[in-house]
Design an enzyme around this catalytic site. Structure first.
Site, PDB file in Angstrom:
ATOM      1  N   LYS A 110      82.742  42.447 -61.201  1.00  0.00           N
ATOM      2  CA  LYS A 110      82.209  43.808 -60.561  1.00  0.00           C
ATOM      3  C   LYS A 110      83.178  44.728 -60.303  1.00  0.00           C
ATOM      4  O   LYS A 110      83.407  45.474 -59.302  1.00  0.00           O
ATOM      5  CB  LYS A 110      81.309  43.513 -59.377  1.00  0.00           C
ATOM      6  CG  LYS A 110      80.264  42.434 -59.703  1.00  0.00           C
ATOM      7  CD  LYS A 110      79.324  42.376 -58.455  1.00  0.00           C
ATOM      8  CE  LYS A 110      78.275  41.414 -58.458  1.00  0.00           C
ATOM      9  NZ  LYS A 110      77.528  41.483 -59.797  1.00  0.00           N
ATOM     10  N   CYS A 111      83.996  44.943 -61.488  1.00  0.00           N
ATOM     11  CA  CYS A 111      85.142  45.940 -61.274  1.00  0.00           C
ATOM     12  C   CYS A 111      85.107  47.001 -62.111  1.00  0.00           C
ATOM     13  O   CYS A 111      84.387  47.003 -63.370  1.00  0.00           O
ATOM     14  CB  CYS A 111      86.564  44.937 -61.780  1.00  0.00           C
ATOM     15  SG  CYS A 111      88.001  45.899 -61.815  1.00  0.00           S
ATOM     16  N   GLY A 112      85.952  48.188 -61.933  1.00  0.00           N
ATOM     17  CA  GLY A 112      85.961  49.339 -62.866  1.00  0.00           C
ATOM     18  C   GLY A 112      86.587  48.847 -64.389  1.00  0.00           C
ATOM     19  O   GLY A 112      86.224  49.622 -65.277  1.00  0.00           O
TER      20      GLY A 112
END
Length: 165
Positions: free
Chosen positions: A35-37
């Site tokens: 759930k990271c850019g």
């Protein structure tokens, strides 16, 4: 012999994953999160994995939830996410800490061998990468901003060096 090959982190099922099996391979180690850019880098990592599938190259993902809680899932959920969303076929090992007192020995070792920007040893964010040569030497450290495709020439360079011996 490199201490790298003495390391044996846990895989996603909690079983030992002895680095001794990586002798003679170029290894790219990445702390990953779902759930990271930077999560779309999974796609680039898998492309590298396919590009070097017939060469002695191993990519390893280490899920980490130390950065803004961006990897909250269980090892099983993380594995499913990687396969379903990015077709990941390289090993995504068990979730680890990369900084602090509980940092996994793999990350303690990697950071001791290659400091980051401004000589900092701590991992700054998800998707930092360490490149290890076929003799277990940590040769380069890349920030989260470095795309996997940018590492391909370095991998080729290491493979050529290994073949020249």
């Amino acid at each position: 012999m490199s201490k790298f090959y003495e390391l044996s982190p846990k895989d996603a099922k909690g079983e030992p994953f002895p680095f001794a099996q990586l002798k003679g391979k170029v290894v790219l180690i990445v702390n990953v999160a779902s759930k990271c850019g930077f999560t779309p880098q999974y796609e680039g990592l898998e492309k590298l994995n396919k590009e070097f599938a017939d060469r002695p190259v191993q990519i390893l993902g280490f899920p980490c939830n130390q950065f803004a809680g961006q990897e909250p899932g269980s090892n099983e959920q993380i594995g499913e996410f990687c396969k379903l969303n990015y077709g990941v076929s390289f090993p995504v090992l068990g979730k680890v800490d990369v900084n602090g007192d509980n940092a996994d020995p793999v990350y303690k070792y990697l950071k001791s061998q290659k400091s980051g920007l401004l000589g900092l040893t701590r991992i700054k964010w998800n998707f930092e990468k360490f490149l290890v040569d076929e003799n277990g030497n940590v040769v380069e450290r890349f920030s989260s901003l470095t795309k996997p495709a940018e590492i391909a020439p370095k991998i080729k360079e290491l493979l050529k060096k290994g073949e020249a011996k």
